[in-house]
Design a protein around this motif. Structure first.
Motif, PDB file in Angstrom:
ATOM      1  N   LEU A 133       0.848  -1.200   0.000  1.00 26.43           N
ATOM      2  CA  LEU A 133       0.000   0.000   0.000  1.00 26.43           C
ATOM      3  C   LEU A 133       0.885   1.252   0.000  1.00 26.43           C
ATOM      4  CD1 LEU A 133      -2.721  -1.204   2.523  1.00 26.43           C
ATOM      5  CD2 LEU A 133      -2.951  -0.951   0.038  1.00 26.43           C
ATOM      6  N   HIS A 192      -6.245  -2.877  -7.335  1.00 26.29           N
ATOM      7  CA  HIS A 192      -6.152  -1.525  -6.780  1.00 26.29           C
ATOM      8  C   HIS A 192      -5.589  -0.580  -7.818  1.00 26.29           C
ATOM      9  CE1 HIS A 192      -5.766  -3.550  -2.610  1.00 26.29           C
ATOM     10  NE2 HIS A 192      -7.014  -3.408  -2.975  1.00 26.29           N
ATOM     11  N   SER A 194      -4.872   3.420  -9.450  1.00 25.41           N
ATOM     12  CA  SER A 194      -4.386   4.670  -8.858  1.00 25.41           C
ATOM     13  C   SER A 194      -5.559   5.508  -8.349  1.00 25.41           C
ATOM     14  CB  SER A 194      -3.514   5.447  -9.841  1.00 25.41           C
ATOM     15  OG  SER A 194      -4.127   5.510 -11.084  1.00 25.41           O
ATOM     16  N   ASP A 197      -6.273   4.171  -5.000  1.00 28.30           N
ATOM     17  CA  ASP A 197      -5.272   4.708  -4.070  1.00 28.30           C
ATOM     18  C   ASP A 197      -5.669   6.097  -3.604  1.00 28.30           C
ATOM     19  OD1 ASP A 197      -3.577   2.557  -4.291  1.00 28.30           O
ATOM     20  OD2 ASP A 197      -1.968   3.635  -5.317  1.00 28.30           O
ATOM     21  N   ARG A 206       3.322   6.033  -3.979  1.00 28.01           N
ATOM     22  CA  ARG A 206       3.851   4.719  -4.342  1.00 28.01           C
ATOM     23  C   ARG A 206       5.231   4.899  -4.944  1.00 28.01           C
ATOM     24  NH1 ARG A 206       0.873   0.317  -3.828  1.00 28.01           N
ATOM     25  NH2 ARG A 206      -1.382   0.563  -3.722  1.00 28.01           N
TER      26      ARG A 206
END
Lengths: 274, 274
Positions: A133, A192, A194, A197, A206
């Motif tokens: 993560l 997941h 962006s 995120d 990231r």
């Protein structure tokens, strides 16, 4: 007798650390054995310090006294030919008789690497901690500042430490972020995205984060506990200011977990004179 | 039934190649097992082609048919959680029913990496061939040109090849040199200095050499024999023009040795439509 210093690199994955242990399989064991095979001498090698099992090095320093007539500059290639391929001597040279790799060290630099991409980097996986993560890089930078300078690092060492003093000086510390490529962020169709995120971890990053810490000496597990605590700051489980409170507490239980050893590398050891 | 395509990376060091073998321990075995653990289905996976034991991949492509209702984009993370850490799925997606990873491939790109520095790179040692002496990079580039285009590559495959035709087309090929840092060349006191290099190997280079080869298909060991032959050209054991003669001979014994598998990586597989 000559005194020979070695600059040693190793992939610590398959070893029980640098320093000799009752059950063997340490970097020191392999180096002493290679010196014996080469010169016929059983030497006592002095490393600049231990590294834990699984920790790597690019610039560990060690020295030993020898009566061998092998020229200093030949030791590196000759030992490399007799060492496993995950230990290499970068260079070897004659040093003054009084030089001692541990006692003479005035500054050491470690690097802890955290890969905050969704999937691990196959070819770096042995050398970095995979955190799937994103992390708040700015918060980690803010937290790190509190560690600079001279402090009692009791909160950042193992309760098993037997050192008389836990006062050490962090001479320099910095965090670097190598941002994830756009390709990784947007073109991968991993679950997941962006956008996901940004929705769940707004303002977090990231990429590959490298924590460099230089100090006049380090306690047992110190860099790994610093890394584990800063990761919690990056996860926003702790505020950056808590790092100051943790230091003041002088209590190991107040700090974060000990980060996994394989993310850590001993980069450089410096001396007043070599 | 849906047809799912996977883009797969692996560190091939500890495997017997991509494709299933009687004694197991292949990438395909692990992928099929992870799919079984995840979905309960015993699927037959189609890879774009074999890779030899010890060869790596960053962009191998494979597909399988499934009745599972798991959304395509979830397969990657779900399989990664069930695979050894030296195999990763970069992405997974639904493809038309007729898509076949091997039959549909129109272009593959491999990279062969040669590290011409005095000492191996500890952290890349599993992924590159260490050649401790310098190589004539320009000569290697000259030799490579002869391989471009459509040729009968009998000289560049194993005599055990059972293919009806050894005609293949090399669509693109290039060599890149990442020169050794000045630090490595001059500051190391390893026995062979840069002056020694220039005296014994004038005009030859140190650094990391990467050979990229793209083709419409490759024969067994073909890229490794190309690499082994070009290394001999780089060592000046053969002239660049000999590559043309070797091709014409259609005789494996005329070419150089098969370079070690661990320097080779399958980078990309391309399709007319995906």
């Amino acid at each position: 007798m000559r005194n020979i210093a070695l600059i040693v690199g190793y992939d610590g994955t398959d070893y029980s650390g640098f320093q000799c242990q009752p059950h063997g399989n340490t970097i020191q064991d392999h180096l002493e054995q290679a010196i014996f095979v080469l010169s016929g001498e059983r030497v006592k090698l002095h490393g600049s310090g231990r590294t834990d099992a699984g920790v790597h090095a690019t610039g560990q320093v060690a020295n030993f006294h020898t009566t061998s007539s092998i020229p200093a500059e030949r030791w590196a290639l000759a030992l490399n030919a007799r060492l496993p391929n995950d230990i290499v001597i970068h260079s070897a040279f004659s040093v003054p008789d009084h030089f001692h790799a541990r006692r003479g060290a005035i500054r050491k630099t470690y690097c802890y690497t955290i890969n905050c991409n969704r999937i691990p980097n196959l070819f770096q996986r042995r050398y970095e901690f995979h955190h799937p993560l994103p992390l708040d890089f700015q918060a980690m930078q803010q937290g790190l500042v509190y560690l600079l300078g001279e402090h009692d690092f009791t909160s950042f060492t193992s309760p098993l430490s037997k050192k008389a003093s836990h006062v050490r000086t962090i001479l320099d510390a910095r965090l670097e972020l190598e941002p994830a490529s756009v390709n990784v962020l947007t073109e991968s169709n991993l679950y997941h995205t962006s956008e996901w995120d940004e929705q769940h971890y707004p303002g977090m990053q990231r990429g590959v984060i490298r924590l460099y810490v230089s100090g006049n000496g380090f306690l047992y597990n110190m860099v790994r506990i610093i890394a584990g605590t800063l990761i919690q700051v990056g996860e926003r489980k702790r505020k950056p200011e808590e790092v100051a409170t943790i230091l003041e507490a002088k209590d190991r239980s107040k700090a974060g977990p000990t980060a996994v050893p394989h993310g850590l590398t001993l980069c450089e050891v410096e001396y007043e004179q070599f």
